[in-house]
Structures are given as structure tokens and as C-alpha cells.
Scaffold this motif. Structure first.
Motif, PDB file in Angstrom:
ATOM      1  N   THR A  37       0.811  -1.211   0.000  1.00 54.93           N
ATOM      2  CA  THR A  37       0.000   0.000   0.000  1.00 54.93           C
ATOM      3  C   THR A  37       0.844   1.260   0.000  1.00 54.93           C
ATOM      4  OG1 THR A  37      -1.736  -1.177   1.238  1.00 54.93           O
ATOM      5  CG2 THR A  37      -1.845   1.231   1.219  1.00 54.93           C
ATOM      6  N   MET A  38       1.903   1.282   0.801  1.00 58.65           N
ATOM      7  CA  MET A  38       2.649   2.520   1.034  1.00 58.65           C
ATOM      8  C   MET A  38       4.014   2.567   0.358  1.00 58.65           C
ATOM      9  SD  MET A  38       0.426   4.122   2.768  1.00 58.65           S
ATOM     10  CE  MET A  38       1.407   5.566   3.160  1.00 58.65           C
ATOM     11  N   GLY A  39       4.417   1.494  -0.307  1.00 55.37           N
ATOM     12  CA  GLY A  39       5.731   1.480  -0.943  1.00 55.37           C
ATOM     13  C   GLY A  39       5.811   2.412  -2.137  1.00 55.37           C
ATOM     14  N   ASP A  40       7.053   2.751  -2.504  1.00 53.64           N
ATOM     15  CA  ASP A  40       7.259   3.582  -3.694  1.00 53.64           C
ATOM     16  C   ASP A  40       6.714   2.874  -4.930  1.00 53.64           C
ATOM     17  OD1 ASP A  40       8.513   5.498  -2.199  1.00 53.64           O
ATOM     18  OD2 ASP A  40      10.550   4.873  -2.733  1.00 53.64           O
ATOM     19  N   PRO A  41       6.240   3.632  -5.917  1.00 51.91           N
ATOM     20  CA  PRO A  41       5.690   3.000  -7.124  1.00 51.91           C
ATOM     21  C   PRO A  41       6.725   2.187  -7.881  1.00 51.91           C
ATOM     22  CG  PRO A  41       5.118   5.335  -7.027  1.00 51.91           C
ATOM     23  CD  PRO A  41       6.127   5.105  -5.952  1.00 51.91           C
ATOM     24  N   GLN A  42       6.273   1.066  -8.418  1.00 49.45           N
ATOM     25  CA  GLN A  42       7.087   0.331  -9.377  1.00 49.45           C
ATOM     26  C   GLN A  42       7.161   1.136 -10.673  1.00 49.45           C
ATOM     27  OE1 GLN A  42       4.547  -3.185  -9.544  1.00 49.45           O
ATOM     28  NE2 GLN A  42       6.228  -4.416  -8.729  1.00 49.45           N
ATOM     29  N   ALA A  63       5.250   9.187 -19.431  1.00 51.28           N
ATOM     30  CA  ALA A  63       4.977   8.640 -18.102  1.00 51.28           C
ATOM     31  C   ALA A  63       3.472   8.633 -17.884  1.00 51.28           C
ATOM     32  CB  ALA A  63       5.661   9.463 -17.018  1.00 51.28           C
ATOM     33  N   LEU A  64       2.943   7.466 -17.548  1.00 54.55           N
ATOM     34  CA  LEU A  64       1.510   7.298 -17.305  1.00 54.55           C
ATOM     35  C   LEU A  64       1.261   7.170 -15.805  1.00 54.55           C
ATOM     36  CD1 LEU A  64      -1.455   6.660 -18.111  1.00 54.55           C
ATOM     37  CD2 LEU A  64      -0.740   4.260 -18.391  1.00 54.55           C
ATOM     38  N   LEU A  65       0.497   8.131 -15.270  1.00 53.94           N
ATOM     39  CA  LEU A  65       0.058   8.097 -13.875  1.00 53.94           C
ATOM     40  C   LEU A  65      -1.457   7.978 -13.857  1.00 53.94           C
ATOM     41  CD1 LEU A  65       2.030  11.188 -12.468  1.00 53.94           C
ATOM     42  CD2 LEU A  65       2.908   8.909 -12.975  1.00 53.94           C
ATOM     43  N   THR A  66      -1.995   7.137 -13.005  1.00 51.70           N
ATOM     44  CA  THR A  66      -3.447   7.025 -12.903  1.00 51.70           C
ATOM     45  C   THR A  66      -3.847   6.793 -11.447  1.00 51.70           C
ATOM     46  OG1 THR A  66      -3.657   4.615 -13.124  1.00 51.70           O
ATOM     47  CG2 THR A  66      -3.475   5.875 -15.167  1.00 51.70           C
ATOM     48  N   GLY A 261      -2.197   2.085 -11.112  1.00 52.54           N
ATOM     49  CA  GLY A 261      -2.471   3.314 -10.385  1.00 52.54           C
ATOM     50  C   GLY A 261      -1.532   3.526  -9.212  1.00 52.54           C
ATOM     51  N   LEU A 262      -1.792   4.600  -8.477  1.00 53.98           N
ATOM     52  CA  LEU A 262      -0.950   4.977  -7.342  1.00 53.98           C
ATOM     53  C   LEU A 262      -1.634   4.790  -6.003  1.00 53.98           C
ATOM     54  CD1 LEU A 262       0.596   8.262  -8.815  1.00 53.98           C
ATOM     55  CD2 LEU A 262       1.699   6.033  -8.596  1.00 53.98           C
ATOM     56  N   GLY A 263      -2.889   5.185  -5.900  1.00 51.05           N
ATOM     57  CA  GLY A 263      -3.602   5.125  -4.630  1.00 51.05           C
ATOM     58  C   GLY A 263      -4.530   3.934  -4.538  1.00 51.05           C
ATOM     59  N   PHE A 271      -2.970  -5.401  -1.602  1.00 52.33           N
ATOM     60  CA  PHE A 271      -2.344  -6.676  -1.238  1.00 52.33           C
ATOM     61  C   PHE A 271      -2.112  -7.454  -2.521  1.00 52.33           C
ATOM     62  CE2 PHE A 271      -1.865 -11.009   0.148  1.00 52.33           C
ATOM     63  CZ  PHE A 271      -1.148 -10.894   1.337  1.00 52.33           C
ATOM     64  N   GLY A 272      -0.853  -7.773  -2.775  1.00 54.11           N
ATOM     65  CA  GLY A 272      -0.534  -8.501  -3.998  1.00 54.11           C
ATOM     66  C   GLY A 272      -0.440  -7.621  -5.227  1.00 54.11           C
ATOM     67  N   THR A 273      -0.610  -6.311  -5.065  1.00 53.24           N
ATOM     68  CA  THR A 273      -0.419  -5.343  -6.145  1.00 53.24           C
ATOM     69  C   THR A 273       0.385  -4.180  -5.582  1.00 53.24           C
ATOM     70  OG1 THR A 273      -2.427  -4.068  -5.692  1.00 53.24           O
ATOM     71  CG2 THR A 273      -2.628  -5.952  -7.196  1.00 53.24           C
ATOM     72  N   ARG A 274       1.036  -3.446  -6.472  1.00 55.00           N
ATOM     73  CA  ARG A 274       1.830  -2.294  -6.048  1.00 55.00           C
ATOM     74  C   ARG A 274       1.411  -1.070  -6.843  1.00 55.00           C
ATOM     75  NH1 ARG A 274       7.067  -3.601  -4.423  1.00 55.00           N
ATOM     76  NH2 ARG A 274       7.382  -1.345  -4.171  1.00 55.00           N
ATOM     77  N   ALA A 275       1.676   0.100  -6.270  1.00 55.33           N
ATOM     78  CA  ALA A 275       1.516   1.331  -7.047  1.00 55.33           C
ATOM     79  C   ALA A 275       2.436   1.261  -8.260  1.00 55.33           C
ATOM     80  CB  ALA A 275       1.849   2.537  -6.178  1.00 55.33           C
ATOM     81  N   GLN A 276       1.989   1.874  -9.361  1.00 51.38           N
ATOM     82  CA  GLN A 276       2.743   1.763 -10.609  1.00 51.38           C
ATOM     83  C   GLN A 276       2.857   3.102 -11.322  1.00 51.38           C
ATOM     84  OE1 GLN A 276       0.738  -1.098 -13.114  1.00 51.38           O
ATOM     85  NE2 GLN A 276       1.406  -2.864 -11.897  1.00 51.38           N
TER      86      GLN A 276
END
Length: 287
Positions: A37-42, A63-66, A261-263, A271-276
């Protein structure tokens, strides 16, 4: 005297071992959820060749942010400021934002004002600019307020419109999930511009209705947000199920890149996914 005395001897050892194992597993689950949840984006990278990009054109990195979802507890503006600095350090040529700037669900601990949400995004820097389309949460929250705050920045807002960014013509679809999209209007706007065509959409669901050869940059799905071992994601907010769940999808002549996404949305946990953050390099087809 206890009605159910604690076991003794070998049974006691077994029970204590089981309790210790459960405690360790629970601790690991909590640690992973916090990290996800709180880690830096991949930072994920891919290259897409464009048939309508003239040979000899220099590559363009976008750069794609969503799905930023500024809200408490997991995405306060201070955290977004750090992510903005990380994105700027990647030195993209162009930054595109696929909507859902805010979250205001029942489990949100703090809802920020439009100016607080937009202020960190004003720090994004790229030679070809920053382009944004709204998402469903933006419309549900206060799109006029967010748009007013965006008007004080250099960010280009597209609502079924198009914008020329160097050798690219970006068509920005308004949100399909809330019924604000207009594909014909967006395509007409793109045809008036020079440049290779790229569609920016909050979600991937418009893809089947787009012309062959379309390239779509999208988010909305959060890559499922919660993905369990052996089971996968518990749900994907798309009428096509898991067809456009996550990542790069090459479907016939169309290419769709769906960011996690980021948030967070609905629940402030991953859980099992990261910000991207996706870095997409666009090149002429002949190179």
C-alpha cells in the motif's frame, strides 16, 4: 479455577507452536499489505511502435500516472509530493494522468480540498507538458472544483478533446464509467491535429469501440488492488471482467496499457499489487 485449563505437556507445546505460527503469518500479512500500500511506485517500461509516426522521428517517452486517489490515510498530499519528485527524476518527455485524483469513500479518514489535491501535481515537469483526463471519482467528488484548481496550473485538461504534444496527438476521453465519454468527438478532434494518435482514457473499457490500430493508455482497474495467492484479484471494475485487468494487452492491432495506479479505492489497502508508474516509449513502426 478455569473452566477450560490451558493444556500441559506435549499438547501445550503443540498449541503454543500453532499460536506462534498464526502470529507470524498474521504479522507477515500485515507487513506485506503495508508495503504494497505505502511502498514507492514500481516503474514499468514498454515500447510501442506507431504506424502513423513518421520514420526518423525521435522516440518519445511518456509517463503514465493514474488513480492517484488523494485522501487519508494512504495518499496524503505529502506522499504525492514525493511521488511527483520520483516521476520528475525519470525525465519523461510527456506526462499523462488518467484521472481519479481523489477518493472520498466511507473508509477514507480525510477528504482534502481541491487545491490541496492539485497542488502537488503542479510540480510535475516534462518538456512536452502534462495532460490529464478526469475519472469517475473526480466527477463524483467535485469535478468543477478540481477543474478550477487545475486551471491555475500548466496541466492541460482534456474532456473528449485532443492536444498536440510534439509528434503525438493525444485524444483525451472523458470518463466512460460515469457516461461522460464521447468517442466520435474525441476522434474528430484528433484528426485536426498533426501527430501519431494516442488515446488517454481513465479506464480501458472504451477500447473495443475504438478504431483498429488504436493505442490506449488507461487505469481504473488498480490491477485488482487485492490479489490473493492462487485466487488472483477479487474483482475488476470493468464490464469486460479480467480482459483488461492489468499491464500491456496487445489485442489484434490495438495496444492497451492499463496501469495499477498509485492510490487505493473503496478500501485503503493493497495486497498482492503495487503502485505503478508506466514509462512508455513510442517509436516509428519502421525502427
Amino acid at each position: 479455577m478455569s473452566r477450560f485449563p490451558f493444556p500441559t505437556g506435549r499438547t501445550r507445546t503443540i498449541v503454543l507452536a500453532i499460536l506462534a505460527t498464526v502470529l507470524v503469518i498474521a504479522s507477515l500479512v500485515v507487513w506485506k499489505a503495508w508495503r504494497d500500500t505505502m511502498g514507492d511506485p514500481q516503474v514499468l517500461r514498454t515500447t510501442v511502435t506507431l504506424a502513423d509516426m513518421p520514420d526518423g522521428t525521435d522516440p518519445v517517452t511518456v509517463a503514465l500516472l493514474t488513480d492517484i486517489h488523494v485522501s487519508g490515510p494512504d495518499m496524503p498530499p505529502k506522499r504525492l509530493e514525493r511521488i511527483v519528485a520520483q516521476v520528475n527524476a525519470l525525465e519523461p518527455d510527456l506526462i499523462v494522468i488518467g484521472g481519479d485524483l481523489v477518493s472520498d469513500g466511507r473508509l477514507v479518514t480525510h477528504v482534502y480540498e481541491p487545491n490541496e489535491i492539485i497542488a502537488p501535481l503542479a510540480g510535475l515537469k516534462a518538456p512536452l507538458g502534462v495532460i490529464l483526463v478526469p475519472g469517475n471519482h473526480d466527477h463524483w467528488y467535485d469535478w468543477p472544483g478540481l477543474k478550477a484548481a487545475l486551471s491555475k496550473t500548466d496541466i492541460v485538461v482534456l474532456e473528449n478533446e485532443a492536444h498536440e504534444a510534439g509528434p503525438l496527438a493525444i485524444g483525451g476521453l472523458d470518463d466512460e464509467y460515469t457516461g461522460h465519454d464521447d468517442i466520435p468527438a474525441t476522434l474528430r478532434a484528433m484528426e485536426k491535429l498533426a501527430g501519431a494518435h494516442i488515446i488517454l482514457s481513465h479506464g480501458p473499457d472504451p477500447t473495443p469501440d475504438l478504431p483498429e490500430g488504436s493505442v490506449v493508455l488507461a487505469g481504473h482497474t488498480h490491477c485488482g488492488q487485492i490479489r490473493l495467492p492462487l485466487i488472483g484479484s477479487l474483482g475488476v471494475p470493468s464490464r469486460y471482467g479480467k480482459r483488461y485487468e492489468c499491464g500491456r494487452i496487445d489485442e489484434g492491432t490495438k495496444t492497451v496499457i492499463v496501469s495499477g495506479g498509485l492510490g487505493t479505492s473503496v478500501m485503503p489497502v493493497r495486497f498482492g499489487t503495487r503502485a505503478q508508474v508506466w514509462l512508455v516509449e513510442f517509436r516509428p513502426e519502421g525502427e
